[in-house]
Design an enzyme around this catalytic site. Structure first.
Site, PDB file in Angstrom:
ATOM      1  N   HIS A 215       0.833  -1.212   0.000  1.00  0.00           N
ATOM      2  CA  HIS A 215       0.000   0.000   0.000  1.00  0.00           C
ATOM      3  C   HIS A 215       0.861   1.252   0.000  1.00  0.00           C
ATOM      4  O   HIS A 215       2.064   1.208   0.252  1.00  0.00           O
ATOM      5  CB  HIS A 215      -0.901   0.017   1.238  1.00  0.00           C
ATOM      6  CG  HIS A 215      -0.135   0.160   2.521  1.00  0.00           C
ATOM      7  ND1 HIS A 215       0.600  -0.856   3.056  1.00  0.00           N
ATOM      8  CD2 HIS A 215       0.047   1.227   3.342  1.00  0.00           C
ATOM      9  CE1 HIS A 215       1.188  -0.453   4.160  1.00  0.00           C
ATOM     10  NE2 HIS A 215       0.889   0.826   4.364  1.00  0.00           N
TER      11      HIS A 215
ATOM     12  N   ASP B 130       0.412   5.018   2.006  1.00  0.00           N
ATOM     13  CA  ASP B 130      -0.332   5.352   3.221  1.00  0.00           C
ATOM     14  C   ASP B 130      -1.591   6.190   2.960  1.00  0.00           C
ATOM     15  O   ASP B 130      -1.528   7.228   2.302  1.00  0.00           O
ATOM     16  CB  ASP B 130       0.579   6.073   4.213  1.00  0.00           C
ATOM     17  CG  ASP B 130       1.593   5.119   4.833  1.00  0.00           C
ATOM     18  OD1 ASP B 130       1.245   3.946   5.030  1.00  0.00           O
ATOM     19  OD2 ASP B 130       2.731   5.554   5.095  1.00  0.00           O
TER      20      ASP B 130
ATOM     21  N   HIS C  61       4.616   0.187  -0.021  1.00  0.00           N
ATOM     22  CA  HIS C  61       5.435  -0.520   0.969  1.00  0.00           C
ATOM     23  C   HIS C  61       4.628  -1.638   1.613  1.00  0.00           C
ATOM     24  O   HIS C  61       3.395  -1.683   1.490  1.00  0.00           O
ATOM     25  CB  HIS C  61       6.028   0.434   2.005  1.00  0.00           C
ATOM     26  CG  HIS C  61       5.015   1.233   2.758  1.00  0.00           C
ATOM     27  ND1 HIS C  61       4.417   2.353   2.238  1.00  0.00           N
ATOM     28  CD2 HIS C  61       4.483   1.072   3.995  1.00  0.00           C
ATOM     29  CE1 HIS C  61       3.565   2.848   3.119  1.00  0.00           C
ATOM     30  NE2 HIS C  61       3.577   2.082   4.189  1.00  0.00           N
TER      31      HIS C  61
ATOM     32  N   ARG D 234       6.123   6.466  14.317  1.00  0.00           N
ATOM     33  CA  ARG D 234       5.806   6.834  12.942  1.00  0.00           C
ATOM     34  C   ARG D 234       5.234   8.242  12.864  1.00  0.00           C
ATOM     35  O   ARG D 234       4.364   8.607  13.646  1.00  0.00           O
ATOM     36  CB  ARG D 234       4.770   5.855  12.399  1.00  0.00           C
ATOM     37  CG  ARG D 234       4.914   5.512  10.950  1.00  0.00           C
ATOM     38  CD  ARG D 234       3.841   4.520  10.621  1.00  0.00           C
ATOM     39  NE  ARG D 234       2.636   5.258  10.419  1.00  0.00           N
ATOM     40  CZ  ARG D 234       2.045   5.372   9.222  1.00  0.00           C
ATOM     41  NH1 ARG D 234       2.539   4.738   8.190  1.00  0.00           N
ATOM     42  NH2 ARG D 234       0.967   6.085   9.093  1.00  0.00           N
TER      43      ARG D 234
HETATM   44 FE   LIG Z   1       2.013   2.069   5.703  1.00  0.00          FE
END
Ligand SMILES: [Fe+2]
Length: 283
Positions: free
Chosen positions: A100, A102, A259, A274
């Site tokens: 995917h 993000d 990713h 993140r």
């Molecule tokens: Fe992701």
């Protein structure tokens, strides 16, 4: 301090050495990192020691911090998500465990994301990346023509009521992800071939987590072509794989990469912080 840029694969990804991200980068270092970001799409840094504030400062070099939708942020840090899997969590589905980009279910998906490793298993838990410029370039002329100007519908499948995983599926308890939210079913249309605003290059922009179908077509009609594109997009020649170590940081461009978080480390703890960078509407 001189910056060294070492590509890790033919398709994308470079390890950047000679940079301490805990301090402000000088003008020339910052320019070199930005250039490398556009040349290599994913940058890796090793052996960093970053506080949440320092990670946010680094992230801001590329644009305003974005709030991560559907995921509960870290206490006191609305722009940081703690990506954690405990050693005791076995046989669960993990965050990002499918190819995917993000949150393409957003009108303005994040430009890029930063992942910083605080605790890593000795082996396993790698992240894979794929170059969507390369995937686009390798399509036949006929397929490129067919997809030009076509839009795809994206929805927040994992978080919504209609397309989400079955309620019986075991999910992580150490990361709080919203499920069954009607607003996540909202359909957003993005071009299947998007043009990167900074490089002017065309990239394939569909992914199996968020893309539902082509606009003005049924899911059934769309599926064969989408399945083909998903398989094509992640041919090994278009990918690289990052092996995490404590203190490593990855920065990737969501506009031209996919990713995949490899979930192969049951029995071992993995903790990352993140952050995301605000993006604009894909064109
Ligand atoms: Fe992701």
């Amino acid at each position: 301090m001189s910056i060294e840029i070492r590509p890790v694969a033919g398709a994308l990804g470079a390890e950047i050495r000679g940079v301490d991200l805990s301090r402000p980068l000088g003008n020339s270092a910052s320019a070199a990192v930005h250039r490398a970001f556009h040349d290599h799409l994913v940058l890796f840094f090793r052996d960093q020691r970053l506080t949440p504030e320092q990670q946010m400062d680094f992230t801001r070099l590329f644009g305003p911090l974005a709030v991560t939708p559907f995921v509960k942020p870290m206490d006191g840090y609305p722009h940081i998500v703690k990506v954690l899997k405990e050693a005791a969590e076995r046989g669960i589905s993990t965050f990002g465990n499918s190819w995917h980009s993000d949150f393409t279910s957003e009108q303005e998906p994040p430009l890029g994301s930063v992942l910083y490793a605080l605790e890593t298993p000795e082996h396993g838990g790698d992240t894979m990346f794929a170059n969507m410029y390369a995937a686009y370039d390798a399509l036949s002329d006929g397929m490129k023509r067919m997809l030009e100007g076509v839009k795809a519908i994206h929805v927040g499948k994992p978080y919504g009521t209609k397309y989400g995983p079955p309620r019986t599926m075991k999910t992580s308890t150490s990361i709080e992800i919203a499920r069954n939210l009607p607003e996540a079913d909202r359909e957003v249309a993005h071009p299947v071939i998007r043009t990167h605003p900074a490089t002017g290059k065309k990239a394939l922009f569909v992914n199996p987590i968020y893309t539902l179908r082509f606009a003005d077509m049924t899911e059934e009609e769309s599926r064969p072509v989408l399945e083909h594109l998903y398989a094509h997009a992640v041919r090994p020649e278009f990918t690289c794989r990052f092996r995490w170590t404590k203190g490593a940081l990855a920065l990737w461009d969501n506009r031209c990469t996919l990713h995949y978080a490899v979930n192969d480390y049951d029995g071992r703890r993995r903790l990352m912080h993140r952050t995301m960078i605000e993006g604009d509407r894909p064109v």
